[in-house]
Scaffold this motif. Structure first.
Motif, PDB file in Angstrom:
ATOM      1  N   GLN A  78       0.847  -1.180   0.000  1.00  0.00           N
ATOM      2  CA  GLN A  78       0.000   0.000   0.000  1.00  0.00           C
ATOM      3  C   GLN A  78       0.891   1.242   0.000  1.00  0.00           C
ATOM      4  O   GLN A  78       2.038   1.195   0.438  1.00  0.00           O
ATOM      5  CB  GLN A  78      -0.901   0.013   1.234  1.00  0.00           C
ATOM      6  N   CYS A  79       0.388   2.364  -0.458  1.00  0.00           N
ATOM      7  CA  CYS A  79       1.169   3.605  -0.485  1.00  0.00           C
ATOM      8  C   CYS A  79       1.770   3.910   0.888  1.00  0.00           C
ATOM      9  O   CYS A  79       2.940   4.264   1.001  1.00  0.00           O
ATOM     10  CB  CYS A  79       0.297   4.775  -0.928  1.00  0.00           C
ATOM     11  N   VAL A  80       0.958   3.750   1.922  1.00  0.00           N
ATOM     12  CA  VAL A  80       1.394   4.111   3.271  1.00  0.00           C
ATOM     13  C   VAL A  80       2.465   3.176   3.821  1.00  0.00           C
ATOM     14  O   VAL A  80       3.156   3.523   4.772  1.00  0.00           O
ATOM     15  CB  VAL A  80       0.207   4.177   4.251  1.00  0.00           C
ATOM     16  N   ASP A  81       2.611   1.991   3.226  1.00  0.00           N
ATOM     17  CA  ASP A  81       3.649   1.071   3.695  1.00  0.00           C
ATOM     18  C   ASP A  81       5.037   1.672   3.518  1.00  0.00           C
ATOM     19  O   ASP A  81       5.941   1.399   4.306  1.00  0.00           O
ATOM     20  CB  ASP A  81       3.575  -0.264   2.941  1.00  0.00           C
ATOM     21  N   LEU A 112       4.819   6.423   4.758  1.00  0.00           N
ATOM     22  CA  LEU A 112       4.587   6.892   6.119  1.00  0.00           C
ATOM     23  C   LEU A 112       5.491   6.111   7.050  1.00  0.00           C
ATOM     24  O   LEU A 112       5.778   4.936   6.801  1.00  0.00           O
ATOM     25  CB  LEU A 112       3.119   6.680   6.531  1.00  0.00           C
ATOM     26  N   PRO A 113       5.951   6.744   8.132  1.00  0.00           N
ATOM     27  CA  PRO A 113       6.828   6.030   9.066  1.00  0.00           C
ATOM     28  C   PRO A 113       6.056   4.895   9.750  1.00  0.00           C
ATOM     29  O   PRO A 113       4.884   5.038  10.069  1.00  0.00           O
ATOM     30  CB  PRO A 113       7.240   7.104  10.073  1.00  0.00           C
ATOM     31  N   GLN A 114       6.722   3.792   9.961  1.00  0.00           N
ATOM     32  CA  GLN A 114       6.084   2.619  10.551  1.00  0.00           C
ATOM     33  C   GLN A 114       6.601   2.328  11.958  1.00  0.00           C
ATOM     34  O   GLN A 114       6.388   1.243  12.481  1.00  0.00           O
ATOM     35  CB  GLN A 114       6.337   1.394   9.657  1.00  0.00           C
ATOM     36  N   SER A 152      11.782   2.848   7.958  1.00  0.00           N
ATOM     37  CA  SER A 152      10.993   1.988   8.840  1.00  0.00           C
ATOM     38  C   SER A 152       9.933   1.236   8.044  1.00  0.00           C
ATOM     39  O   SER A 152       9.547   0.127   8.402  1.00  0.00           O
ATOM     40  CB  SER A 152      10.351   2.800   9.964  1.00  0.00           C
ATOM     41  N   GLY A 153       9.472   1.824   6.934  1.00  0.00           N
ATOM     42  CA  GLY A 153       8.536   1.131   6.067  1.00  0.00           C
ATOM     43  C   GLY A 153       9.189  -0.047   5.366  1.00  0.00           C
ATOM     44  O   GLY A 153       8.635  -1.147   5.314  1.00  0.00           O
ATOM     45  N   GLN A 192      12.489  -7.227   7.387  1.00  0.00           N
ATOM     46  CA  GLN A 192      13.218  -7.162   8.651  1.00  0.00           C
ATOM     47  C   GLN A 192      14.642  -7.699   8.537  1.00  0.00           C
ATOM     48  O   GLN A 192      15.553  -7.187   9.157  1.00  0.00           O
ATOM     49  CB  GLN A 192      12.503  -7.955   9.757  1.00  0.00           C
ATOM     50  N   LYS A 193      14.830  -8.731   7.764  1.00  0.00           N
ATOM     51  CA  LYS A 193      16.135  -9.379   7.698  1.00  0.00           C
ATOM     52  C   LYS A 193      16.959  -8.907   6.507  1.00  0.00           C
ATOM     53  O   LYS A 193      18.020  -9.456   6.236  1.00  0.00           O
ATOM     54  CB  LYS A 193      15.967 -10.894   7.643  1.00  0.00           C
ATOM     55  N   LEU A 194      16.511  -7.872   5.831  1.00  0.00           N
ATOM     56  CA  LEU A 194      17.149  -7.403   4.618  1.00  0.00           C
ATOM     57  C   LEU A 194      18.627  -7.094   4.807  1.00  0.00           C
ATOM     58  O   LEU A 194      19.460  -7.486   4.002  1.00  0.00           O
ATOM     59  CB  LEU A 194      16.431  -6.146   4.111  1.00  0.00           C
ATOM     60  N   LEU A 195      18.950  -6.414   5.884  1.00  0.00           N
ATOM     61  CA  LEU A 195      20.329  -5.973   6.077  1.00  0.00           C
ATOM     62  C   LEU A 195      21.236  -7.064   6.618  1.00  0.00           C
ATOM     63  O   LEU A 195      22.445  -6.942   6.570  1.00  0.00           O
ATOM     64  CB  LEU A 195      20.360  -4.757   7.008  1.00  0.00           C
TER      65      LEU A 195
END
Length: 160
Positions: free
Chosen positions: A67-70, A73-75, A120-121, A127-130
């Motif tokens: 979604q756009c907000v994903d 916008l900060p999560q 944060s989005g 989560q494990k990307l880095l």
């Protein structure tokens, strides 16, 4: 005794009203989160077309559509999310109604994209990307190596 019943009644009524307001807020927030709503009055046609062709727009093996907000916008907290959603919403309504959006140079605005995408989005879904050392996906490692180096140096905007 009447005072205790009155306080209990106030608490019950407050709970019902609070729960109702929370549910309505959650539904409105959810229904105004996607490209269909955002694109209905937001001058973002070039980005919407690109999004539809992108992995985040559903062009992936899993059929996932962000979604756009994903991303925009900060999560990191509900307060930050709602505050930014409100600020962006007010700004977008103002720009759409009082600015000639045909004069916006969308290509030049790409240089400002870090102001409109929050780490944060990304990290909310990835989560494990880095931490990945995925030999099966070298493209992902290559794509995010520069980002990881910037993050380690503290040079990335919007890190939460």
């Amino acid at each position: 005794m009447k005072k205790k019943w009155f306080i209990a009644l106030l608490l019950v009524i407050g709970g019902v009203v609070g729960t109702g307001a929370s549910l309505i807020t959650a539904e409105v927030t959810h229904s105004t989160a996607g490209a269909e709503f955002c694109g209905s009055c937001h001058s973002m046609e070039p980005m919407a077309k690109t999004y539809e062709l992108d992995v985040h727009g559903g062009q992936n093996d899993h059929g996932f559509v962000a979604q756009c907000v994903d991303c925009h916008l900060p999560q990191d907290s509900v307060f930050g999310y709602m505050l930014d959603k409100t600020k962006h919403g007010i700004n977008d309504v103002f720009v759409e109604n009082f600015t000639n959006t045909d004069n916006i140079d969308w290509i030049a605005r790409r240089d400002e994209r870090e102001r409109f995408v929050f780490d944060s989005g990304c990290l909310n879904c990835h989560q494990k990307l880095l931490d990945k050392n995925d030999a099966n996906n070298p493209k992902s490692l290559q794509t995010h190596a520069h980002y990881k180096a910037q993050l380690e140096q503290g040079d990335v905007c919007h890190v939460t």
